[in-house]
Design a protein around this motif. Structure first.
Motif, mmCIF file in Angstrom:
data_model
loop_
_atom_site.group_PDB
_atom_site.id
_atom_site.type_symbol
_atom_site.label_atom_id
_atom_site.label_comp_id
_atom_site.label_asym_id
_atom_site.label_seq_id
_atom_site.Cartn_x
_atom_site.Cartn_y
_atom_site.Cartn_z
ATOM 1 N N PHE B 226 0.836 -1.203 0.000
ATOM 2 C CA PHE B 226 0.000 0.000 0.000
ATOM 3 C C PHE B 226 0.872 1.256 0.000
ATOM 4 C CE2 PHE B 226 -2.561 3.366 1.913
ATOM 5 C CZ PHE B 226 -3.643 3.355 1.040
ATOM 6 N N PHE B 227 1.963 1.208 0.758
ATOM 7 C CA PHE B 227 2.898 2.340 0.743
ATOM 8 C C PHE B 227 3.410 2.570 -0.685
ATOM 9 C CE2 PHE B 227 3.546 1.437 5.416
ATOM 10 C CZ PHE B 227 3.063 2.659 5.852
ATOM 11 N N ASP B 228 3.728 1.482 -1.405
ATOM 12 C CA ASP B 228 4.203 1.594 -2.797
ATOM 13 C C ASP B 228 3.143 2.238 -3.689
ATOM 14 O OD1 ASP B 228 6.647 0.557 -2.239
ATOM 15 O OD2 ASP B 228 6.147 -1.499 -2.847
ATOM 16 N N LYS B 229 1.917 1.830 -3.484
ATOM 17 C CA LYS B 229 0.799 2.406 -4.240
ATOM 18 C C LYS B 229 0.767 3.934 -4.075
ATOM 19 C CE LYS B 229 -3.366 -0.306 -4.978
ATOM 20 N NZ LYS B 229 -4.486 -0.923 -4.272
ATOM 21 N N LEU B 230 0.899 4.362 -2.824
ATOM 22 C CA LEU B 230 0.877 5.804 -2.535
ATOM 23 C C LEU B 230 1.992 6.514 -3.291
ATOM 24 C CD1 LEU B 230 0.230 6.211 1.304
ATOM 25 C CD2 LEU B 230 -1.429 6.197 -0.553
ATOM 26 N N LYS B 231 3.173 5.869 -3.338
ATOM 27 C CA LYS B 231 4.337 6.491 -3.984
ATOM 28 C C LYS B 231 4.088 6.705 -5.464
ATOM 29 C CE LYS B 231 7.624 4.643 -0.676
ATOM 30 N NZ LYS B 231 8.597 3.590 -0.384
ATOM 31 N N ASN B 232 3.295 5.830 -6.068
ATOM 32 C CA ASN B 232 3.059 5.912 -7.505
ATOM 33 C C ASN B 232 1.825 6.716 -7.906
ATOM 34 O OD1 ASN B 232 5.381 4.402 -8.121
ATOM 35 N ND2 ASN B 232 4.294 2.509 -7.587
ATOM 36 N N ALA B 233 1.062 7.200 -6.921
ATOM 37 C CA ALA B 233 -0.122 8.005 -7.264
ATOM 38 C C ALA B 233 0.321 9.387 -7.737
ATOM 39 C CB ALA B 233 -1.012 8.140 -6.033
ATOM 40 N N ASP B 234 -0.469 10.007 -8.624
ATOM 41 C CA ASP B 234 -0.144 11.383 -9.046
ATOM 42 C C ASP B 234 -0.183 12.320 -7.834
ATOM 43 O OD1 ASP B 234 0.049 10.482 -11.657
ATOM 44 O OD2 ASP B 234 -2.007 11.057 -12.190
ATOM 45 N N VAL B 235 -1.276 12.209 -7.092
ATOM 46 C CA VAL B 235 -1.439 13.043 -5.901
ATOM 47 C C VAL B 235 -2.164 12.218 -4.830
ATOM 48 C CG1 VAL B 235 -2.837 14.938 -4.938
ATOM 49 C CG2 VAL B 235 -1.428 15.354 -6.948
ATOM 50 N N VAL B 236 -1.693 12.346 -3.593
ATOM 51 C CA VAL B 236 -2.410 11.734 -2.469
ATOM 52 C C VAL B 236 -2.865 12.865 -1.539
ATOM 53 C CG1 VAL B 236 -2.307 10.121 -0.524
ATOM 54 C CG2 VAL B 236 -0.896 9.709 -2.566
ATOM 55 N N ILE B 237 -4.156 12.880 -1.238
ATOM 56 C CA ILE B 237 -4.670 13.867 -0.286
ATOM 57 C C ILE B 237 -5.001 13.126 1.007
ATOM 58 C CG2 ILE B 237 -6.450 15.599 0.178
ATOM 59 C CD1 ILE B 237 -6.726 15.880 -2.905
ATOM 60 N N SER B 238 -4.338 13.528 2.085
ATOM 61 C CA SER B 238 -4.472 12.812 3.362
ATOM 62 C C SER B 238 -5.188 13.703 4.359
ATOM 63 C CB SER B 238 -3.072 12.457 3.860
ATOM 64 O OG SER B 238 -3.088 12.175 5.237
ATOM 65 N N LYS B 239 -6.308 13.237 4.851
ATOM 66 C CA LYS B 239 -7.091 14.049 5.796
ATOM 67 C C LYS B 239 -6.840 13.619 7.244
ATOM 68 C CE LYS B 239 -9.896 16.709 5.267
ATOM 69 N NZ LYS B 239 -11.348 16.578 5.117
ATOM 70 N N GLY B 240 -6.625 14.610 8.087
ATOM 71 C CA GLY B 240 -6.645 14.353 9.524
ATOM 72 C C GLY B 240 -5.334 13.865 10.125
#
Lengths: 283, 283
Positions: B226-240
């Motif tokens: 899942f961490f790898d997935k985040l690295k490859n996303a164009d943008v990650v918006i993290s709330k909270g």
């Protein structure tokens, strides 16, 4: 007062605070927290007071950090700060209409101040504030009568700093035989024999430790023998929440002088946090 | 963010709060507290986030109380309350000069409100308050540019109620491929698939669970995958805060949108409690 579930996180939080005061080594904080958490996991909720469980947590912190009295320095400073207000407050008492009432209010103000980082200025403000406030439970007239008639008075001490104000109160009772009780071992900023002597209370009273069960090293339980002693005293004056938690429910001529500082004590007394109380057990 | 000693009493306190919401049986609270305390006594302070330890504590509470989602009802009510402000807020966005900025501010306001007992009136007040405030860390321009240029956006959801405001924000991004991530299992008032669907977010985005290690049932750890997935996303918006605690330190194109609610997060961000933040990991 029996321990409540709410006490458990609170005792763990207090243990961490004590760790931070005792040492800067974070690995010690972590080790102590783990051990306190383990000990809390064994807490039974029957026949045990918050004070006993807290005592045990504090003992673990002392052992892990290797600091035998983490609050020693803080207690010294509190006593010194309070002593600097002593002569002004003595004058405040002697100038007042009812010296016994003013001295009682000052003893309660000591509990409101608690140790704390307060400056002398804030101490004076707190005293003025308490002098101007009503007791939320007010058994003062009964208290005054019982104290005046008593020969032997037991006084259950609370925090450093506060004991200077206890001294002002006790100085209004010449000729009484006063025994001033302190904790058996250091817990938070509660006074031990050392602090009590340093503000001269040994000149006014005999100093004794609250007797605890030697054989129950786990909980530092107060002995049955000590409870019996309280029952036979003419008057017992109990300062602060810790003593209320430990001794409420005992059928003795106890008077609780305290400010309500937690929601559970508030519930037990049917009053609210921040209230100041003078409550007779036998009213 | 690694767990800190301060988290331990806090997680125990949260566990008790959850017990009280789950059941009125005090014996269950006591049993759960004992078990959570035991589990906390095993906490190691390396490579573990507060969220993981809290997850575990919450799992114990669910097991002891037999309530699979203690906050279910509270989450429903939060969503309903927030939905009643929806059309007003949509108008607020469309009437504004910079609709993207207003929608971002509203998404942050959702985090400020948190679930809570707030009435619609208070929700409106909070929105106005947040709209009028400056970001304490302000990477908004970079955020806007990155989001506008992105095709695939990951959105890490936070609380019930708050997701209504997330929806208002996401509605400003037509044509983007949005994946909305929720917790794997119920923890506090964090959203699961159920709450997200109930406010219609499945119409705007694909809903997925944050992948956690099945084999590490003890800690509900987020997978490397899942961490790898985040690295490859164009943008990650993290709330909270919870997501900040779990994902800070990851080298991905993450933007943290949150209000600072605890002293440790404040320290980590070098800001103070109450501040509102829009922070780019790669700024």
């Amino acid at each position: 007062m029996r321990i409540q579930p709410e006490c458990i996180p609170c005792i763990l939080r207090q243990a961490l605070e004590t760790c931070k005061i005792a040492t800067e080594e974070e690995s010690k904080w972590e080790e102590a927290l783990q051990k306190v958490a383990y000990s809390l996991s064994k807490t039974t909720f029957d026949n045990v007071t918050p004070l006993e469980v807290s005592h045990n947590a504090q003992r673990i912190v002392r052992r892990v950090t290797g600091v035998s009295d983490p609050y020693e320095d803080l207690k010294k400073r509190s006593n010194r700060k309070a002593m600097r207000t002593y002569s002004n407050l003595k004058k405040r008492v002697s100038d007042s209409e009812d010296t016994f009432y003013t001295a009682t209010k000052i003893a309660i103000a000591g509990n409101v101040i608690d140790v704390g980082p307060g400056h002398e200025f804030e101490i004076k403000e707190t005293i003025e504030n308490v002098l101007g406030r009503e007791f939320s439970i007010n058994h003062f007239d009964f208290f005054k009568r019982e104290v005046k008639n008593a020969d032997k008075i037991f006084y259950l001490g609370d925090n450093a700093g506060e004991i200077v104000f206890d001294r002002i109160f006790l100085e209004e009772l010449p000729g009484k035989e006063i025994t001033f009780f302190v904790r058996n071992s250091p817990i938070l900023n509660d006074v031990t024999i050392k602090e009590v002597k340093s503000v001269g209370l040994d000149q006014l009273s005999e100093i004794k430790k609250i007797k605890t069960e030697k054989q129950d090293s786990r909980l530092d339980g107060i002995t049955e023998d000590f409870f019996d002693k309280l029952k036979n005293a003419d008057v017992v004056i109990s300062k602060g929440q810790g003593n209320y938690e430990a001794f409420s429910g005992i059928d003795a001529n106890i008077f609780y002088l305290l400010m309500v500082k937690c929601s559970l004590v508030a519930e037990s007394l049917e009053r609210k946090e921040g209230d100041i109380i003078i409550k007779a057990a036998r009213y």
